[in-house]
Design a protein around this motif. Sequence first.
Motif, short mmCIF file in Angstrom:
data_model
loop_
_atom_site.label_atom_id
_atom_site.label_comp_id
_atom_site.label_asym_id
_atom_site.label_seq_id
_atom_site.Cartn_x
_atom_site.Cartn_y
_atom_site.Cartn_z
N LEU A 1 0.82 -1.21 0.00
CA LEU A 1 0.00 0.00 0.00
C LEU A 1 0.85 1.26 0.00
N MET A 2 1.92 1.27 0.78
CA MET A 2 2.81 2.43 0.78
C MET A 2 3.42 2.67 -0.59
N THR A 3 3.84 1.59 -1.24
CA THR A 3 4.46 1.73 -2.56
C THR A 3 3.46 2.24 -3.59
N LEU A 4 2.26 1.66 -3.61
CA LEU A 4 1.25 2.10 -4.57
C LEU A 4 0.86 3.55 -4.33
N ASN A 5 0.73 3.94 -3.07
CA ASN A 5 0.36 5.33 -2.77
C ASN A 5 1.44 6.32 -3.20
N LEU A 6 2.71 5.96 -2.97
CA LEU A 6 3.80 6.86 -3.35
C LEU A 6 3.98 6.93 -4.86
N VAL A 7 3.93 5.79 -5.53
CA VAL A 7 4.13 5.78 -6.98
C VAL A 7 3.03 6.58 -7.68
N GLY A 8 1.83 6.57 -7.11
CA GLY A 8 0.73 7.31 -7.72
C GLY A 8 0.89 8.81 -7.67
N LEU A 9 1.86 9.33 -6.90
CA LEU A 9 2.10 10.77 -6.85
C LEU A 9 2.97 11.26 -8.00
N PHE A 10 3.62 10.35 -8.72
CA PHE A 10 4.47 10.75 -9.83
C PHE A 10 3.62 11.07 -11.06
N PRO A 11 4.10 11.96 -11.93
CA PRO A 11 3.34 12.28 -13.15
C PRO A 11 3.18 11.07 -14.05
N TYR A 12 2.08 11.07 -14.78
CA TYR A 12 1.76 10.02 -15.75
C TYR A 12 1.70 8.64 -15.11
N THR A 13 1.22 8.59 -13.89
CA THR A 13 1.01 7.33 -13.21
C THR A 13 -0.44 7.23 -12.76
N PHE A 14 -0.81 6.07 -12.25
CA PHE A 14 -2.17 5.83 -11.77
C PHE A 14 -2.10 5.21 -10.39
N THR A 15 -2.96 5.68 -9.50
CA THR A 15 -2.98 5.18 -8.13
C THR A 15 -4.15 4.23 -7.96
N PRO A 16 -3.92 2.92 -7.92
CA PRO A 16 -5.05 1.98 -7.76
C PRO A 16 -5.78 2.14 -6.44
N THR A 17 -5.10 2.65 -5.41
CA THR A 17 -5.73 2.77 -4.10
C THR A 17 -6.69 3.96 -4.01
N THR A 18 -6.84 4.72 -5.08
CA THR A 18 -7.91 5.73 -5.10
C THR A 18 -9.24 5.13 -5.53
N GLN A 19 -9.24 3.86 -5.91
CA GLN A 19 -10.46 3.18 -6.32
C GLN A 19 -11.09 2.49 -5.11
N LEU A 20 -12.34 2.85 -4.82
CA LEU A 20 -13.03 2.25 -3.67
C LEU A 20 -13.21 0.75 -3.86
N SER A 21 -13.41 0.32 -5.10
CA SER A 21 -13.62 -1.11 -5.36
C SER A 21 -12.37 -1.92 -4.96
#
Length: 228
Positions: A81-101
Amino acid sequence: MVTSLFSQFDSPWLFNLPLAALALLIPWKMFVSSHNGWSGTRSSSLTDWAFQSLASQVWQPMSIWRGGRWVVLFASLMLMLMTLNLVGLFPYTFTPTTQLSMNLGLAIPLWLGTVIYGFRNHPTVALAHLCPEGAPAPLTPMLVLVETLSIFMRPLALGLRLTANLTAGHLLMHLISSAVLTLTSISSLLGGTVLILLVLLTLLEMAVALIQGYVFAILVTLYLDENL
């Protein structure tokens, strides 16, 4: 405006395949690796140190002799979760943990596993949690109902907390970055001031990304500790 603002949370697709599934492989690609030699590389040593630090944090809420088998699972969850949250802050990336599903897909099985484990191994203790000791007899049905509802609300709270915090941070960064582009054309000084605010907000969001991954894993650990 609303559509373009929230379109950043739409899961990208390529050749009718969701790229969110590809984003989930990022932690595995970053941290799971094999190496030759006795001591490994500097990156593997740093990864081992980070994982041991997370494992020690997960171990604290649980009893040592009963919760040891779960440490690797929850430490891996926290690291993912920490890795996905941090990687999602970079440009041209996607954060899967912003999806409620996705967040509910993580929260519900983990929560349900702790509940089933408790009722299977310690049914008396699990049922005792529904009614506090020394409660007045007339209030017992109401207390049981309230405690039951609170238990069923736990996975929803886990998923919503993670989704809401990350979504709010991404929206605020998007709005301030748009303001930087607009204000720079009007006044360089004003645009630079807002840019400094954006940099500080980005640092804050990096901290939030780490904290939310930590909170998610620790709360699941506490739920499990109640049923050990």
